[in-house]
Design a protein around this motif. Structure first.
Motif, PDB file in Angstrom:
ATOM      1  N   ALA A  13     113.786  89.232  18.033  1.00 18.96           N
ATOM      2  CA  ALA A  13     113.094  90.593  17.609  1.00 18.96           C
ATOM      3  C   ALA A  13     112.073  90.407  16.508  1.00 18.96           C
ATOM      4  CB  ALA A  13     114.144  91.605  16.832  1.00 18.96           C
ATOM      5  N   GLY A  14     111.368  89.246  16.758  1.00 15.96           N
ATOM      6  CA  GLY A  14     110.272  89.016  15.792  1.00 15.96           C
ATOM      7  C   GLY A  14     109.015  90.027  16.343  1.00 15.96           C
ATOM      8  N   PRO A  15     107.809  89.798  15.665  1.00 20.43           N
ATOM      9  CA  PRO A  15     106.794  90.655  15.970  1.00 20.43           C
ATOM     10  C   PRO A  15     106.241  90.670  17.384  1.00 20.43           C
ATOM     11  CG  PRO A  15     105.952  88.687  14.819  1.00 20.43           C
ATOM     12  CD  PRO A  15     107.477  88.698  14.584  1.00 20.43           C
ATOM     13  N   GLY A  60     108.122  89.683  20.270  1.00 22.17           N
ATOM     14  CA  GLY A  60     109.269  90.270  20.701  1.00 22.17           C
ATOM     15  C   GLY A  60     109.242  91.852  20.989  1.00 22.17           C
ATOM     16  N   LEU A 118     117.746  90.922  22.709  1.00 26.06           N
ATOM     17  CA  LEU A 118     118.652  90.117  22.041  1.00 26.06           C
ATOM     18  C   LEU A 118     118.242  89.259  20.604  1.00 26.06           C
ATOM     19  CD1 LEU A 118     120.123  88.901  25.244  1.00 26.06           C
ATOM     20  CD2 LEU A 118     120.990  90.811  24.049  1.00 26.06           C
ATOM     21  N   GLU A 119     119.007  89.314  19.568  1.00 26.46           N
ATOM     22  CA  GLU A 119     118.334  89.054  18.478  1.00 26.46           C
ATOM     23  C   GLU A 119     119.590  88.003  17.762  1.00 26.46           C
ATOM     24  OE1 GLU A 119     115.643  88.103  16.447  1.00 26.46           O
ATOM     25  OE2 GLU A 119     117.171  87.298  15.336  1.00 26.46           O
ATOM     26  N   ILE A 156     108.455  87.945  10.010  1.00 23.86           N
ATOM     27  CA  ILE A 156     107.525  88.638   9.315  1.00 23.86           C
ATOM     28  C   ILE A 156     107.946  88.811   7.617  1.00 23.86           C
ATOM     29  CG2 ILE A 156     107.072  91.239   8.766  1.00 23.86           C
ATOM     30  CD1 ILE A 156     106.930  91.545  12.052  1.00 23.86           C
ATOM     31  N   ALA A 187     110.636  85.170  23.257  1.00 24.96           N
ATOM     32  CA  ALA A 187     109.956  85.409  22.023  1.00 24.96           C
ATOM     33  C   ALA A 187     110.752  84.999  20.716  1.00 24.96           C
ATOM     34  CB  ALA A 187     109.855  86.856  21.821  1.00 24.96           C
ATOM     35  N   THR A 188     111.269  83.750  20.921  1.00 26.46           N
ATOM     36  CA  THR A 188     112.033  82.903  19.754  1.00 26.46           C
ATOM     37  C   THR A 188     111.193  82.293  18.799  1.00 26.46           C
ATOM     38  OG1 THR A 188     112.467  81.053  21.080  1.00 26.46           O
ATOM     39  CG2 THR A 188     113.762  82.606  21.537  1.00 26.46           C
ATOM     40  N   GLY A 189     109.867  82.539  18.662  1.00 20.50           N
ATOM     41  CA  GLY A 189     109.352  81.653  17.805  1.00 20.50           C
ATOM     42  C   GLY A 189     109.100  80.240  17.856  1.00 20.50           C
ATOM     43  N   HIS A 190     108.865  79.487  16.622  1.00 20.74           N
ATOM     44  CA  HIS A 190     108.411  78.064  16.916  1.00 20.74           C
ATOM     45  C   HIS A 190     109.152  77.350  17.633  1.00 20.74           C
ATOM     46  CE1 HIS A 190     105.833  78.711  13.153  1.00 20.74           C
ATOM     47  NE2 HIS A 190     106.547  79.719  12.912  1.00 20.74           N
ATOM     48  N   ALA A 199     106.202  81.037  20.496  1.00 19.30           N
ATOM     49  CA  ALA A 199     106.699  80.183  21.584  1.00 19.30           C
ATOM     50  C   ALA A 199     105.732  79.724  22.547  1.00 19.30           C
ATOM     51  CB  ALA A 199     107.744  80.914  22.474  1.00 19.30           C
ATOM     52  N   MET A 242      99.041  79.200  12.870  1.00 23.93           N
ATOM     53  CA  MET A 242      98.051  79.835  12.322  1.00 23.93           C
ATOM     54  C   MET A 242      98.351  80.410  10.983  1.00 23.93           C
ATOM     55  SD  MET A 242      99.909  81.808  13.925  1.00 23.93           S
ATOM     56  CE  MET A 242      99.608  81.244  15.719  1.00 23.93           C
ATOM     57  N   GLY A 243      99.594  80.323  10.377  1.00 23.89           N
ATOM     58  CA  GLY A 243      99.886  80.865   9.114  1.00 23.89           C
ATOM     59  C   GLY A 243     100.168  82.161   9.433  1.00 23.89           C
ATOM     60  N   PHE A 247      98.917  87.851  12.117  1.00 20.17           N
ATOM     61  CA  PHE A 247      99.911  88.185  12.931  1.00 20.17           C
ATOM     62  C   PHE A 247      99.172  88.884  13.982  1.00 20.17           C
ATOM     63  CE2 PHE A 247     104.264  87.429  11.501  1.00 20.17           C
ATOM     64  CZ  PHE A 247     104.003  87.099  10.267  1.00 20.17           C
TER      65      PHE A 247
END
Ligand code: 48H
Length: 252
Positions: free
Chosen positions: A30-32, A34, A51-52, A61, A165-168, A218, A228-229, A232
């Motif tokens: 549940a990041g940006p 997702g 699902l988070e 964020i 959408a789990t990020g890095h 991801a 990119m820092g 968003f």
């Protein structure tokens, strides 16, 4: 009264677990990216479950840029900010929003559009089938169990599409690459190169294998793109793009 409190919680939650044992789309994280994907998926009429792992929204964020409570967004993503009702100020070439408002409204609008978000649940594996080879859902575990280190078998949720959408760490695609017969190596992201990263993450957003899609950071992990820092726009555009691709694919 106490027994009734318990029944109210367990019965309504259990009904929803049964209802969401099968969905059209499961968004992991549940990041940006997702939350953006979830809103547009739900709006296109797809039964969407987010699902988070944590007990909060927003992923990366909340920390803004090095704990300064602001995030930067490119003008290209202005329409998405407007769709979510997120306010911003203009600062030279960028739009700047408050991190608290940004994550709260992403979550609110995803929920209002009809997406179901459940916290405290981690995706630890995928369900796959061959012929045709693809992902058909996820294996889930309470995050509390995961953190405890107890050996507890997971439960299964089926879906027609899963969004990593789990990020890095691209956790879902990483486990699929390890445990499914896929020809994918998740090499991870590269060092910072913001303008290239923002553009290429959106370009490379999409299907990894039938039933499994990448959005947000991801995508960088899977395609070895730079980071990119705390900007968003790419995350929002990636979330919207993956929703459009899935809506199109599931219609066919
Ligand atoms: C359930 C999980 C699991 C799991 C993780 O990190 P996020 O914010 O992801 P994105 O890609 O939407 O946004 C990335 C952005 O926040 C960021 O970090 C940027 C732009 N960095 C650039 C830079 O240079 O550093 O959110 C991912 C969410 C988190 O809330 C996790 O808790 C959750 O996914 N999550 N949930 N099961 N296996 N893994």
């Amino acid at each position: 009264m106490e027994a009734e409190i318990t029944k109210a919680i367990v019965e309504t939650a259990s009904e929803e677990w049964v209802e969401y044992a099968e969905s059209d789309v499961i968004v992991v994280g549940a990041g940006p990216s997702g939350l953006t994907a979830a809103k547009y998926l739900a709006e296109s009429g797809l039964k969407t479950l987010v699902l988070e792992r944590r007990l909060s929204f927003g992923g990366g964020i909340g920390g803004g840029g090095m704990l300064f409570h602001k995030v930067v967004i490119e003008r290209e993503a202005k329409d998405i900010l407007d769709d979510f009702g997120i306010r911003y100020v203009e600062h030279r070439n960028f739009l700047v929003a408050d991190s608290a408002e940004f994550m709260a409204k992403l979550a609110t609008k995803a929920i209002d559009a009809g997406a179901k978000i459940i916290h405290g649940v981690s995706v630890e594996d995928v369900i796959f089938r061959d012929d045709p080879l693809g992902v058909r859902g996820v294996c889930i575990q309470w995050s509390a169990v995961e953190i405890s280190g107890l050996h507890v078998d997971p439960l299964f949720l089926r879906s027609r599409a899963v969004v990593d959408a789990t990020g890095h760490d691209a956790e879902v695609i990483s486990v699929a690459a390890r445990k499914m017969p896929l020809d994918i190596t998740v090499t991870g992201e590269r060092s910072a190169y913001s303008e290239v990263a923002e553009k290429e993450i959106v370009e490379k957003t999409g299907k990894v294998v039938k039933g499994l899609y990448a959005a947000g950071m991801a995508v960088a992990a899977v395609h070895n793109l730079p980071r990119m820092g705390p900007i968003f726009g790419g995350m929002l555009l990636s979330g919207k793009k993956v929703a459009e691709i899935i809506a199109e694919n599931l219609k066919a």
